[in-house]
Design a protein around this motif. Structure first.
Motif, mmCIF file in Angstrom:
data_model
loop_
_atom_site.group_PDB
_atom_site.id
_atom_site.type_symbol
_atom_site.label_atom_id
_atom_site.label_comp_id
_atom_site.label_asym_id
_atom_site.label_seq_id
_atom_site.Cartn_x
_atom_site.Cartn_y
_atom_site.Cartn_z
ATOM 1 N N ILE A 171 0.841 -1.202 0.000
ATOM 2 C CA ILE A 171 0.000 0.000 0.000
ATOM 3 C C ILE A 171 0.875 1.250 0.000
ATOM 4 O O ILE A 171 1.852 1.337 0.749
ATOM 5 N N LEU A 172 0.493 2.208 -0.825
ATOM 6 C CA LEU A 172 1.067 3.550 -0.794
ATOM 7 C C LEU A 172 -0.047 4.528 -0.453
ATOM 8 O O LEU A 172 -1.171 4.389 -0.945
ATOM 9 N N ILE A 173 0.251 5.499 0.401
ATOM 10 C CA ILE A 173 -0.720 6.544 0.718
ATOM 11 C C ILE A 173 -0.144 7.888 0.284
ATOM 12 O O ILE A 173 1.070 8.044 0.168
ATOM 13 N N ASP A 174 -1.021 8.856 0.033
ATOM 14 C CA ASP A 174 -0.528 10.123 -0.508
ATOM 15 C C ASP A 174 0.088 11.024 0.547
ATOM 16 O O ASP A 174 0.802 11.969 0.224
ATOM 17 N N SER A 175 -0.179 10.758 1.837
ATOM 18 C CA SER A 175 0.354 11.609 2.898
ATOM 19 C C SER A 175 0.359 10.828 4.210
ATOM 20 O O SER A 175 -0.550 10.031 4.465
ATOM 21 N N TRP A 176 1.364 11.105 5.046
ATOM 22 C CA TRP A 176 1.404 10.459 6.358
ATOM 23 C C TRP A 176 0.242 10.907 7.242
ATOM 24 O O TRP A 176 -0.061 10.264 8.248
ATOM 25 N N SER A 177 -0.443 11.975 6.873
ATOM 26 C CA SER A 177 -1.565 12.456 7.681
ATOM 27 C C SER A 177 -2.730 11.471 7.711
ATOM 28 O O SER A 177 -3.593 11.560 8.570
ATOM 29 N N MET A 186 -5.967 -2.618 8.669
ATOM 30 C CA MET A 186 -5.197 -3.852 8.889
ATOM 31 C C MET A 186 -5.530 -4.477 10.235
ATOM 32 O O MET A 186 -5.640 -5.705 10.369
ATOM 33 N N GLN A 187 -5.682 -3.636 11.242
ATOM 34 C CA GLN A 187 -6.015 -4.133 12.575
ATOM 35 C C GLN A 187 -7.362 -4.864 12.559
ATOM 36 O O GLN A 187 -7.525 -5.912 13.189
ATOM 37 N N LEU A 188 -8.328 -4.314 11.838
ATOM 38 C CA LEU A 188 -9.665 -4.905 11.803
ATOM 39 C C LEU A 188 -9.688 -6.255 11.085
ATOM 40 O O LEU A 188 -10.471 -7.141 11.443
ATOM 41 N N ILE A 189 -8.851 -6.408 10.062
ATOM 42 C CA ILE A 189 -8.849 -7.682 9.326
ATOM 43 C C ILE A 189 -7.745 -8.622 9.814
ATOM 44 O O ILE A 189 -7.632 -9.759 9.324
ATOM 45 N N GLY A 190 -6.934 -8.168 10.784
ATOM 46 C CA GLY A 190 -5.882 -9.028 11.339
ATOM 47 C C GLY A 190 -4.812 -9.369 10.332
ATOM 48 O O GLY A 190 -4.371 -10.519 10.236
ATOM 49 N N LYS A 191 -4.383 -8.377 9.581
ATOM 50 C CA LYS A 191 -3.424 -8.615 8.502
ATOM 51 C C LYS A 191 -2.374 -7.518 8.503
ATOM 52 O O LYS A 191 -2.693 -6.348 8.743
ATOM 53 N N VAL A 192 -1.113 -7.857 8.273
ATOM 54 C CA VAL A 192 -0.035 -6.870 8.196
ATOM 55 C C VAL A 192 0.385 -6.733 6.741
ATOM 56 O O VAL A 192 0.789 -7.711 6.109
ATOM 57 N N ILE A 193 0.286 -5.522 6.232
ATOM 58 C CA ILE A 193 0.617 -5.245 4.833
ATOM 59 C C ILE A 193 1.649 -4.122 4.812
ATOM 60 O O ILE A 193 1.450 -3.088 5.462
ATOM 61 N N PRO A 194 2.760 -4.298 4.120
ATOM 62 C CA PRO A 194 3.745 -3.209 4.058
ATOM 63 C C PRO A 194 3.146 -1.978 3.374
ATOM 64 O O PRO A 194 2.386 -2.102 2.408
ATOM 65 N N PHE A 195 3.455 -0.795 3.913
ATOM 66 C CA PHE A 195 2.947 0.412 3.270
ATOM 67 C C PHE A 195 3.930 1.555 3.438
ATOM 68 O O PHE A 195 4.750 1.573 4.353
ATOM 69 N N GLU A 196 3.831 2.517 2.535
ATOM 70 C CA GLU A 196 4.684 3.701 2.508
ATOM 71 C C GLU A 196 3.819 4.906 2.167
ATOM 72 O O GLU A 196 2.702 4.762 1.661
ATOM 73 N N SER A 221 7.677 -5.629 -6.964
ATOM 74 C CA SER A 221 7.815 -6.660 -8.005
ATOM 75 C C SER A 221 7.211 -7.986 -7.555
ATOM 76 O O SER A 221 6.753 -8.786 -8.380
ATOM 77 N N GLN A 222 7.223 -8.238 -6.248
ATOM 78 C CA GLN A 222 6.625 -9.464 -5.727
ATOM 79 C C GLN A 222 5.135 -9.299 -5.440
ATOM 80 O O GLN A 222 4.458 -10.250 -5.065
ATOM 81 N N SER A 223 4.649 -8.091 -5.614
ATOM 82 C CA SER A 223 3.257 -7.806 -5.282
ATOM 83 C C SER A 223 2.340 -8.147 -6.451
ATOM 84 O O SER A 223 2.670 -7.907 -7.612
ATOM 85 N N ASN A 224 1.203 -8.692 -6.119
ATOM 86 C CA ASN A 224 0.188 -8.990 -7.138
ATOM 87 C C ASN A 224 -0.866 -7.887 -7.240
ATOM 88 O O ASN A 224 -1.506 -7.738 -8.273
ATOM 89 N N SER A 225 -1.030 -7.147 -6.147
ATOM 90 C CA SER A 225 -2.106 -6.141 -6.142
ATOM 91 C C SER A 225 -1.722 -4.928 -5.289
ATOM 92 O O SER A 225 -2.282 -4.722 -4.215
ATOM 93 N N PRO A 226 -0.737 -4.149 -5.740
ATOM 94 C CA PRO A 226 -0.392 -2.925 -4.991
ATOM 95 C C PRO A 226 -1.537 -1.908 -5.090
ATOM 96 O O PRO A 226 -2.256 -1.852 -6.084
ATOM 97 N N LEU A 227 -1.650 -1.104 -4.024
ATOM 98 C CA LEU A 227 -2.770 -0.166 -3.925
ATOM 99 C C LEU A 227 -2.257 1.219 -3.557
ATOM 100 O O LEU A 227 -1.433 1.371 -2.651
ATOM 101 N N LEU A 228 -2.742 2.227 -4.263
ATOM 102 C CA LEU A 228 -2.474 3.624 -3.923
ATOM 103 C C LEU A 228 -3.747 4.210 -3.325
ATOM 104 O O LEU A 228 -4.796 4.234 -3.970
ATOM 105 N N ILE A 229 -3.664 4.685 -2.060
ATOM 106 C CA ILE A 229 -4.807 5.321 -1.403
ATOM 107 C C ILE A 229 -4.571 6.826 -1.382
ATOM 108 O O ILE A 229 -3.585 7.311 -0.820
#
Length: 702
Positions: A171-177, A186-196, A221-229
């Motif tokens: 996951i990439l987000i447009d701002s740390w805000s 992630m907490q709600l679905i119990g999953k850890v996903i790397p994000f920047e 490159s190892q990601s199948n479904s990267p997401l920009l929020i």
């Protein structure tokens, strides 16, 4: 008709629903047709399905006045939102149309954006607009981070992100805000996903965005479904610029984009904002052409980049707008004026600035104006409608042979006997002694217009107040539009005998409330209260008595209580007392707050701070006027940069003979937080402060 969306996210027990319904069902303000529960825990669903909860389900439905109750459950196993119909006899899964889900999501997210609109929306005026990081100039800028102010808002936005977050593996987000959003999802679905987070808008820092993607190339490159929020999309340039960077790097995986909010309909947006946005290219901007200043939005923090103070000054032309009142009553103001007082006729309702109307009625100059108005505006045998009879009503009754309807409540005007009197009257005079907003006059007008027996049958209506003391001259314009508009069938007028513009702050925002609460915070409880601040606090503690005369300001000693205004001031005439000067300055500052000239309006609001300028203290050299400015202006109205200039100047003036009143108010301003506590005061001033007591000495670092 309205839908209600309740946050049950993360809860396992349905018991919370009863509390949520009780607390929120009245906030909607319209009849509720559907209620939706947002749910993420399967235990919540199973518990509510249990037959033991039949009575609980029926209770929920009953409390909703038979509105339909539904659950929207996010199911990780199906990676989808599932809808259930909650009935008295059970909980049943139903087909969830995408259109319906989108509608619930839109309404839920839109309410969040509107709840904190004053903080999260930056809106242009004729004076400024915004230059976005994409080099577009725009009239509205929305910052999502400022709308997430509690867990409820965080939960709701995160809930609507769950499907896309669950499907992604980077996951990439447009701002740390907005970092809290993917973390909570992630907490709600119990999953850890790397994000920047992007270092800035790609249009501003293309190279830095490129470097960030390259540094994460292994993960991507190892990601199948990267997401920009993206928090908010206006022109869509951020996503377009980012897509171009991704294509240039030739990743095999294709980023999908998701915008929480957008100003236009977008397939990738969760919610369309209600505000209309006008975007222009920077080299062809209609805002700029009209003289509006472009203020730059920071490309990574998404805040105003060049925010600054602009000082405004109370000038003669504006201050003289109220001069007539102070000229006329300058010798009576100590008797007429009260501060921080409760109105005995309104269950001690608090007023920061209170004019005793009963005493005003007793003054000869006021009675002369009553006589003048009576000759011109009051018809013979008119009917006066009022809440209570006073001298003015008795005078009209005698001089013009008027009928009087003294109402116990506004609704009583529609009683059969009162309607009969009104229909036989040559003129109806709706009278209120003192008017700030004109609520009573407006209410009576509405009842007359909407009553079948009176509507169209009344030919002459005069709305009259003895003392009109609005907080803005625009209120007079509004009342003229609503009460005295041109009517081919009815003569309509709104008139007042005396007018003065005064602030109308809420209790707690009143300068004397601020003083009282601040003194309570710093004074230590003691059995013997003999210090000057203890005595001051005691004086401020009675709304029934209020503050009057020289006590409108704080005094180090009795010698300053007899100070009066000098000659040639455009605020009030020579010899005006302390109370009169405080009211005159308060009136002038209020006119400055409501100035129709936007460039010279006192408007200490983000993003363009127009605060009190140093000129207000250099143009008026009397300590009394300076003290009044310190007293009546709020902390934020001193700004930041201008405040520093004012403080430095006032400290340089403290040693002068005629500045002692200013010094005592400066001292209180430090206690109240208007000015910072300053240990670098001149020695003779610091000594006076120390005399106030050891508590204050310690508090101010003196």
């Amino acid at each position: 008709m309205e839908s209600l969306v309740l946050n049950c996210i993360g809860n396992k027990s349905p018991g919370i629903v009863d509390t949520l319904i009780s607390s929120q069902v009245d906030t909607v303000g319209k009849a509720i047709t559907n209620c939706y529960l947002l749910v993420t825990e399967i235990d919540f669903l199973n518990n509510l399905k249990d037959s033991e909860h039949d009575i609980v389900r029926q209770k929920f439905i009953s409390r909703l006045c038979d509105a339909s109750l539904f659950i929207i459950y996010y199911c990780s196993d199906e990676n989808d939102y599932i809808m259930f119909d909650v009935r008295g006899d059970g909980v049943f899964r139903i087909d969830c149309e995408q259109k319906r889900l989108v509608e619930v999501r839109q309404n839920d997210l839109l309410r969040i954006s509107e709840r904190h609109s004053e903080q999260s929306y930056l809106k242009s005026t004729g004076q400024y607009h915004f230059a976005t990081p994409s080099h577009k100039h725009t009239n509205v800028f929305f910052r999502l981070g400022d709308s997430i102010q509690n867990k409820d808002e965080l939960d709701r936005i995160a809930f609507w992100l769950l499907q896309q977050v669950e499907s992604s593996d980077f996951i990439l987000i447009d701002s740390w805000s907005i970092a809290a959003l993917p973390l909570r999802a992630m907490q709600l679905i119990g999953k850890v996903i790397p994000f920047e987070a992007l270092p800035a808008h790609p249009a501003k820092k293309k190279r830095e965005c490129y470097s960030l993607l390259k540094s994460n190339s292994r993960l991507i490159s190892q990601s199948n479904s990267p997401l920009l929020i993206v928090s908010v999309v206006s022109s869509g340039s951020l996503i377009q610029n980012f897509t171009n960077i991704v294509k240039s790097i030739s990743f095999k995986a294709n980023f999908s984009a998701l915008a929480v909010y957008s100003f236009e309909e977008k397939d990738y947006s969760l919610c369309k904002l209600a505000h209309e946005v006008r975007n222009y290219d920077f080299n062809d901007c209609e805002h700029c052409k009209s003289g509006s200043k472009a203020i730059e939005i920071h490309p990574s923090a998404y805040y105003i980049k060049d925010m600054r103070d602009a000082g405004v000054c109370l000038k003669k032309a504006l201050a003289e707008g109220n001069r007539a009142f102070f000229d006329k009553y300058s010798k009576n103001l100590d008797d007429l004026l009260f501060f921080h007082k409760g109105d005995p006729d309104k269950n001690q309702k608090h007023y920061a600035y209170f004019i005793d109307y009963t005493k005003l009625l007793s003054l000869e100059q006021f009675r002369q104006q009553i006589e003048t108005l009576t000759k011109v505006s009051i018809a013979e045998k008119a009917t006066i409608v009022c809440l209570r009879v006073d001298y003015l009503v008795e005078y009209l009754k005698e001089i013009k042979d008027c009928n009087v309807i003294e109402l116990g409540a506004p609704s009583h005007i529609e009683s059969p006997e009162n309607i009969k009197i009104l229909l036989s009257s040559n003129q109806i005079v709706v009278y209120e002694s003192t008017v700030i907003n004109g609520e009573f006059l407006t209410l009576i007008n509405t009842r007359i217009r909407e009553n079948n027996s009176l509507a169209g049958k009344v030919s002459d209506l005069l709305f009259l107040t003895g003392l009109f003391r609005p907080s803005s001259k625009s209120i007079e314009q509004r009342l003229n539009r609503s009460l005295a508009y041109k009517d081919p069938k009815v003569i309509r007028n709104f008139k007042y005998i005396e007018m003065v513009v005064l602030p109308d702050p809420k209790m707690g925002e009143c300068p004397w409330c601020v003083e009282r609460n601040s003194l309570k915070d710093v004074l230590k409880p003691s059995f013997m209260k003999t210090g000057i601040l203890d005595l001051r606090l005691e004086l401020l503690s009675s709304l029934e008595c209020g503050i009057r005369g020289s006590d409108a300001l704080f005094h180090f000693n009795e010698s300053t209580k007899n100070i009066c205004l000098g000659n040639e001031s455009y605020l009030a005439p020579m010899g005006t007392s302390i109370a009169g000067v405080v009211a005159a300055v308060a009136s002038g500052v209020q006119l400055l707050r409501e100035n129709s000239d936007e460039k010279n309006r006192l408007a200490p609001r983000f993003p363009y701070i127009q605060s009190l300028s140093l000129d207000n203290f250099t143009n008026f050299d009397e300590g009394l006027i300076r003290a009044a400015f310190i007293r009546v202006a709020t902390s934020i109205e001193f700004g930041m940069i201008e405040k520093e200039k004012i403080i430095q100047y006032l400290i340089s003036q403290m040693g002068r003979d005629n500045q002692e009143l200013m010094v005592s108010e400066y001292f209180l301003a430090m206690i109240c937080g208007k000015f910072p506590a300053n240990s670098h005061l001149p020695d003779e001033i610091a000594q006076k402060v120390r005399m106030a007591g050891p508590t204050i000495k310690e508090y101010l670092g003196l």
